[in-house]
Design a protein around this motif. Structure first.
Motif, short mmCIF file in Angstrom:
data_model
loop_
_atom_site.label_atom_id
_atom_site.label_comp_id
_atom_site.label_asym_id
_atom_site.label_seq_id
_atom_site.Cartn_x
_atom_site.Cartn_y
_atom_site.Cartn_z
N ILE A 95 -4.69 -12.88 3.22
CA ILE A 95 -4.17 -11.66 2.60
C ILE A 95 -3.18 -10.98 3.52
O ILE A 95 -3.30 -11.05 4.75
CB ILE A 95 -5.34 -10.70 2.24
N LYS A 96 -2.17 -10.37 2.92
CA LYS A 96 -1.21 -9.53 3.63
C LYS A 96 -1.20 -8.15 2.99
O LYS A 96 -1.11 -8.05 1.76
CB LYS A 96 0.21 -10.10 3.52
N PHE A 97 -1.28 -7.12 3.80
CA PHE A 97 -1.06 -5.75 3.35
C PHE A 97 0.20 -5.23 4.03
O PHE A 97 0.40 -5.44 5.23
CB PHE A 97 -2.23 -4.84 3.75
N HIS A 98 1.06 -4.57 3.27
CA HIS A 98 2.24 -3.92 3.84
C HIS A 98 2.26 -2.46 3.42
O HIS A 98 1.96 -2.14 2.26
CB HIS A 98 3.54 -4.56 3.33
N GLN A 99 2.61 -1.58 4.33
CA GLN A 99 2.82 -0.19 3.96
C GLN A 99 4.12 -0.08 3.16
O GLN A 99 5.05 -0.88 3.36
CB GLN A 99 2.88 0.71 5.21
N LEU A 100 4.18 0.86 2.23
CA LEU A 100 5.40 1.05 1.45
C LEU A 100 6.54 1.46 2.36
O LEU A 100 6.41 2.36 3.20
CB LEU A 100 5.20 2.13 0.38
N GLN A 101 7.69 0.79 2.19
CA GLN A 101 8.93 1.19 2.85
C GLN A 101 10.01 1.27 1.78
O GLN A 101 10.07 0.39 0.91
CB GLN A 101 9.32 0.17 3.93
N LEU A 125 0.84 -1.20 0.00
CA LEU A 125 0.00 0.00 0.00
C LEU A 125 0.87 1.25 0.00
O LEU A 125 1.85 1.33 0.75
CB LEU A 125 -0.91 0.01 1.23
N GLY A 126 0.52 2.21 -0.86
CA GLY A 126 1.27 3.46 -0.92
C GLY A 126 2.32 3.51 -2.00
O GLY A 126 3.21 4.36 -1.97
#
Length: 319
Positions: free
Chosen positions: A218-224, A193-194
């Motif tokens: 499902i897996k969501f990860h914030q952008l890093q 995400l992002g």
């Protein structure tokens, strides 16, 4: 309100495994020495622009060690941290774990499944790295062991996938997920995400397509942005094209995602953590996933919100 076997306002991964196994099950990460088709030149070179595999790989995961040795060291690591776990899943995490001839896959997965403490496998891979033949093999394994095939989808938007050098489109992801589910296999998906160019509105809108996929988890990860990646160079050249949520903002977004997410999809993760030495640019600092989960759960409760609250079965995906 749905009931998922516990009192959480979302369909949790831990409750899913307690329903499935009747006890806590812990994943043990494995590096089986695979690579990716957009690293070796088959599809592209350089890999996905955001990818630094080391940032998510435990220290014991080295392809120079045998799979059995990695399992033994991983179990010892987790026994110190999670004393209640008594059964384990071999999580083939690094790179694309179906990107090899079938006989190689049989050998590497067979070694993991031969371990007495291993109840099954979780296979991380790309949607363009599976075939009917490979999925038939995993369907055979699933007759005696737990199997999940977890696809890196990352985004439902083809323009984003092209920008991050993903090397496949969303239609490819949809085909792979459907082929896998048709065999009765559990199917996971990973989304970032992002990613540059995607707004909150776009992220929420793609839930229509996600909900239409026959997903189990499902897996969501914030952008890093990680050091040593193409994205690091892009960020340094054009920081104005990147945006990073404050933690409070991200929790608000996740509440809206959870409210729209199909209620039978198990949420395995909604944020990621990586050692600070890998970070470039903004991040949330040292906050453990357990703390993030507690914060999200509290925010859902404070708003009387729950998974699937806004899900509509007759919604047509149109993005």
């Amino acid at each position: 309100m749905h009931s998922w076997g516990d009192d959480r306002p979302y369909n949790s991964y831990s409750a899913y495994f307690r329903r499935r196994f009747g006890e806590r099950v812990q994943k043990v990460a494995i590096n089986a020495g695979f690579t990716c088709p957009n690293r070796d030149g088959t599809v592209g070179t350089g890999g996905c622009t955001f990818c630094n595999n080391e940032a998510f790989t435990p220290s014991y995961c080295l392809s120079t060690k045998s799979i059995t040795q990695q399992i033994e060291e991983g179990i010892e690591f987790h026994r110190r941290r999670y004393r209640t776990a008594s059964r384990y899943l071999a999580y083939f995490q690094s790179f694309s774990n179906t990107y090899a001839p079938l006989e190689v896959l049989r050998t590497r997965y067979g070694e993991a499944l031969a371990h007495p403490d291993i109840a099954g496998i979780v296979v991380g891979t790309r949607p363009d790295c599976v075939s009917e033949e490979v999925l038939d093999y995993f369907a055979e394994v699933a007759k005696t062991h737990y199997v999940t095939i977890e696809y890196g989808i990352e985004s439902c938007y083809d323009a984003t996938l092209k920008r991050i050098n993903r090397g496949h489109d969303f239609a490819c992801s949809k085909r792979a997920v459907e082929m896998t589910a048709e065999r009765g296999l559990a199917v996971g998906a990973h989304f970032v995400l992002g990613l540059p160019g995607e707004s909150d509105e776009m992220i929420l809108k793609q839930l229509q397509l996600i909900n239409a996929l026959p997903l189990t988890t499902i897996k969501f990860h914030q952008l890093q942005v990680f050091r040593g990646t193409t994205m690091e160079r892009e960020y340094d050249a054009h920081p104005e094209q990147f945006r990073f949520w404050e933690l409070d903002e991200y929790l608000d977004l996740m509440v809206e995602i959870v409210r729209r997410l199909r209620p039978d999809i198990i949420i395995e993760r909604f944020a990621s953590e990586a050692p600070p030495r890998y970070h470039h640019g903004r991040n949330w600092g040292l906050i453990r996933n357990e703390t993030l989960w507690s914060m999200l759960e509290q925010r859902l409760r404070d708003r009387n919100a729950f998974q699937g609250e806004l899900f509509q079965t007759d919604t047509k995906a149109d993005i």
